[in-house]
Every structure is written in C-alpha cells, then in structure tokens.
Design an enzyme around this catalytic site. Sequence first.
Site, PDB file in Angstrom:
ATOM      1  N   ARG A 108       2.932  65.649 -45.351  1.00 18.78           N
ATOM      2  CA  ARG A 108       2.739  66.968 -44.704  1.00 18.78           C
ATOM      3  C   ARG A 108       1.240  67.153 -44.572  1.00 18.78           C
ATOM      4  O   ARG A 108       0.515  67.126 -45.571  1.00 18.78           O
ATOM      5  CB  ARG A 108       3.360  68.087 -45.545  1.00 18.78           C
ATOM      6  CG  ARG A 108       2.921  69.468 -45.058  1.00 18.78           C
ATOM      7  CD  ARG A 108       3.726  70.616 -45.603  1.00 18.78           C
ATOM      8  NE  ARG A 108       5.052  70.652 -45.016  1.00 18.78           N
ATOM      9  CZ  ARG A 108       5.863  71.699 -45.074  1.00 18.78           C
ATOM     10  NH1 ARG A 108       5.483  72.800 -45.692  1.00 18.78           N
ATOM     11  NH2 ARG A 108       7.061  71.657 -44.527  1.00 18.78           N
ATOM     12  N   HIS A 135       7.111  69.502 -36.176  1.00 14.34           N
ATOM     13  CA  HIS A 135       7.913  69.588 -37.397  1.00 14.34           C
ATOM     14  C   HIS A 135       9.296  68.995 -37.077  1.00 14.34           C
ATOM     15  O   HIS A 135      10.310  69.697 -37.043  1.00 14.34           O
ATOM     16  CB  HIS A 135       8.010  71.057 -37.840  1.00 14.34           C
ATOM     17  CG  HIS A 135       8.439  71.240 -39.263  1.00 14.34           C
ATOM     18  ND1 HIS A 135       8.649  70.184 -40.136  1.00 14.34           N
ATOM     19  CD2 HIS A 135       8.716  72.376 -39.976  1.00 14.34           C
ATOM     20  CE1 HIS A 135       9.012  70.666 -41.321  1.00 14.34           C
ATOM     21  NE2 HIS A 135       9.078  71.983 -41.242  1.00 14.34           N
ATOM     22  N   GLN A 138      12.548  69.412 -39.429  1.00  7.99           N
ATOM     23  CA  GLN A 138      13.155  70.749 -39.383  1.00  7.99           C
ATOM     24  C   GLN A 138      13.996  70.917 -38.122  1.00  7.99           C
ATOM     25  O   GLN A 138      15.129  71.394 -38.165  1.00  7.99           O
ATOM     26  CB  GLN A 138      12.049  71.823 -39.422  1.00  7.99           C
ATOM     27  CG  GLN A 138      12.583  73.244 -39.323  1.00  7.99           C
ATOM     28  CD  GLN A 138      13.358  73.669 -40.565  1.00  7.99           C
ATOM     29  OE1 GLN A 138      12.859  73.527 -41.674  1.00  7.99           O
ATOM     30  NE2 GLN A 138      14.570  74.196 -40.386  1.00  7.99           N
ATOM     31  N   ASP A 227       9.849  82.058 -35.706  1.00  7.56           N
ATOM     32  CA  ASP A 227       9.056  81.444 -36.784  1.00  7.56           C
ATOM     33  C   ASP A 227       7.953  82.431 -37.144  1.00  7.56           C
ATOM     34  O   ASP A 227       7.703  83.415 -36.423  1.00  7.56           O
ATOM     35  CB  ASP A 227       8.466  80.118 -36.252  1.00  7.56           C
ATOM     36  CG  ASP A 227       7.766  79.287 -37.329  1.00  7.56           C
ATOM     37  OD1 ASP A 227       7.893  79.612 -38.518  1.00  7.56           O
ATOM     38  OD2 ASP A 227       7.095  78.305 -36.957  1.00  7.56           O
ATOM     39  N   CYS A 267      13.249  78.697 -39.650  1.00 10.52           N
ATOM     40  CA  CYS A 267      13.019  77.547 -40.544  1.00 10.52           C
ATOM     41  C   CYS A 267      12.616  77.973 -41.949  1.00 10.52           C
ATOM     42  O   CYS A 267      12.743  77.200 -42.888  1.00 10.52           O
ATOM     43  CB  CYS A 267      11.967  76.626 -39.941  1.00 10.52           C
ATOM     44  SG  CYS A 267      10.339  77.382 -39.769  1.00 10.52           S
ATOM     45  N   ARG A 295      18.610  70.549 -44.503  1.00 12.62           N
ATOM     46  CA  ARG A 295      17.411  69.699 -44.569  1.00 12.62           C
ATOM     47  C   ARG A 295      17.710  68.477 -45.443  1.00 12.62           C
ATOM     48  O   ARG A 295      17.287  67.366 -45.130  1.00 12.62           O
ATOM     49  CB  ARG A 295      16.220  70.484 -45.160  1.00 12.62           C
ATOM     50  CG  ARG A 295      15.680  71.640 -44.328  1.00 12.62           C
ATOM     51  CD  ARG A 295      14.986  71.175 -43.052  1.00 12.62           C
ATOM     52  NE  ARG A 295      13.893  70.248 -43.283  1.00 12.62           N
ATOM     53  CZ  ARG A 295      12.646  70.578 -43.605  1.00 12.62           C
ATOM     54  NH1 ARG A 295      12.312  71.850 -43.721  1.00 12.62           N
ATOM     55  NH2 ARG A 295      11.710  69.661 -43.772  1.00 12.62           N
TER      56      ARG A 295
END
Length: 308
Positions: A108, A135, A138, A227, A267, A295
Amino acid sequence: MRNFINISDCSSKELRAIIDEAKNRKQRRLELNKSASDEDKPFEGKSMAMIFEKPSTRTRMSFDIAVKQLGGSSIILNPESIHYGKGDETLKDTAKVLTEYVDIVMLRTSSHKNLEEFGIHLKIPVINGLSDMSHPCQIMSDVFTFEESKGVITGKTISWIGDGNNNMSNSLIEAAGKFNFNLKIGCPKKYSPDKKILNWAKKNKVNLTITAKPLEAVKNSDCIMTDKWVSMNDKVNKKQKKKILKPYQVNKKLMSKANPDAIFMHCLPVGRGEEVTDEVIDGKQSVVWRQALNRVHIQKSIIIWCLS
Ligand code: CP
Ligand code: NVA
C-alpha cells in the site's frame, strides 16, 4: 507469476475467473471457522509480506486472514521500521531481499511509482493494496459483492457520487470497461476524472456518463457508491473540497431517486454525515459490511491468480 497492479492490466476473462474463484471458495467454506484453512491449502508453506505506507484496517486484516485460509503465513512490515528506500537502502535492494524471503508482496503506497519499481525488481508477484492512482482489490471485491446481491454486473448501472478523481473512481472506470457495466459519475467539474483515465475509457469504449447533477447520476441506477471526500494523503484544502462536495452527499432523498431495489456501497472508512448519512449506510439497502468481508474472499483468488 503475475502482478496485480491495475484492473486495466488484466483481461476481462482473467478478472471473471478471479471473481468465480472467490465465489466458489466462499461457498465451499460456509461451515468453517473464520481462520480455518481451506481444504486444499494452496498457499501451504508459503508466505506474503505486506508493506503499508498508509493506515489500513480492512486491507491489512483481510489479506492476513486470506493467507491463513489459504494455508500460508503473512508478515506485516512497517516502512518506518525497515530499510525502505530511505537512503540507507534503495527500493530496488529491498525488493531483491524480499524476493529471497517470501513468495508474494502486497504494497500500500502513496506513490504508484513505488509499485512499479517494486514490480520491476521483485522476482515474485506484487499486489497493489491501494495507491494514489488505484485500488483494484477493493473494486474487485465490490464487483463480487454487487453480483451476490443483484446478479451478473454486465449491463447493470452503477452510480459513483462525490469525488470523481481518486483511486477508487479510477479503478471503477477500469472495471466498467472490463465487466461492461454502465457507469454514471455524479461529481463537480473540479473533481472530475482526469484526462488519462478518460482517454482510457474512450479507447476502451466504456459506457460512461459524467454529470454535475447528482440526481441525474442516480436515475435508473442499481447501485450507488461513494467514498471519502478527502482521501488519505490528499494534499488539498480539505474545508474547501468538502464545501464543494456537500451537494453530493448520499442521503435518503438521493437514494430514493435510484431504482427501488438499488444497493448502497462504500469501501470504508466512512465520513459519516459527510459523503453519506447514517440513515443510508446503516439502512437496509447498504451492503458495506459484506463488502468488507468479501475482501477476504477476493484477496484469496487474487493471490492464487498471481502465483499461477
Ligand atoms: N477499504 C479499504 O481499503 O480499507 P482500509 O483502508 O481499512 O484497508
Ligand atoms: N479513496 C480512499 C480509499 C480508502 C480505502 C483513500 O485513498 O483514502
């Protein structure tokens, strides 16, 4: 071996296979405890290193559990406590060393370039656990979660409301092209997707609508997604950005303009009372907790795909 850095790097067929694998593995372990291994233990005797330059709850936990379920082990590395391109060791050398110790790396990062550099120097796969640009893990989990609720995503309509220029919206545009769904982005002009991703969308014939009117963006929609208005390490004037995005809050009124059986996705982490109201995120149409759970299942099939 393959890297998983962007959805756009994979073919539609490969992405569909990743979703199918997640679906089958999830189905096969319904009776098992959360951290019990899958019967076939495809990652037995293997390990994953995870490096987090930014905070994470879901990505950290879900990869760790995913690796356990696959029969392997994981180690979480804090860039502050290892030699990580800080002058005492280059990223290239760190990548070479990790290649000797583990079988796969998850990174990440605040800089997508770090992923690319790792990808060049690692002789093992690297998975993008979120960058400033994308991402993908996700969004793959979100496609999977959508399909659990509403069936095959191809031909359906997804609305993205709020910040139209972040890692999540970029990966969602790529997914719209690969899975062939209609994507309607409702965002202020200032936070519209950038040219690079728009060119990709055009070239790949993505069925993409961009409008500054949130009500228009959610019309006939099967799923509303949003988001955080300010992403991690987003170097903007936060107060000003939030003010501009205020009309794009997903609330009961906006949800009522989508299809009656539309679902709500986020998310997480969430800015409650900002991009979404409590009533919506805690309401019946919200699938956010299942998104988080899924996930685990999607990480497993991404790991298997990378190593195959
Ligand atoms: N959605 C997501 O990636 O959450 P974390 O930042 O907690 O990993
Ligand atoms: N766009 C958000 C996603 C968090 C999972 C961020 O980058 O902070």
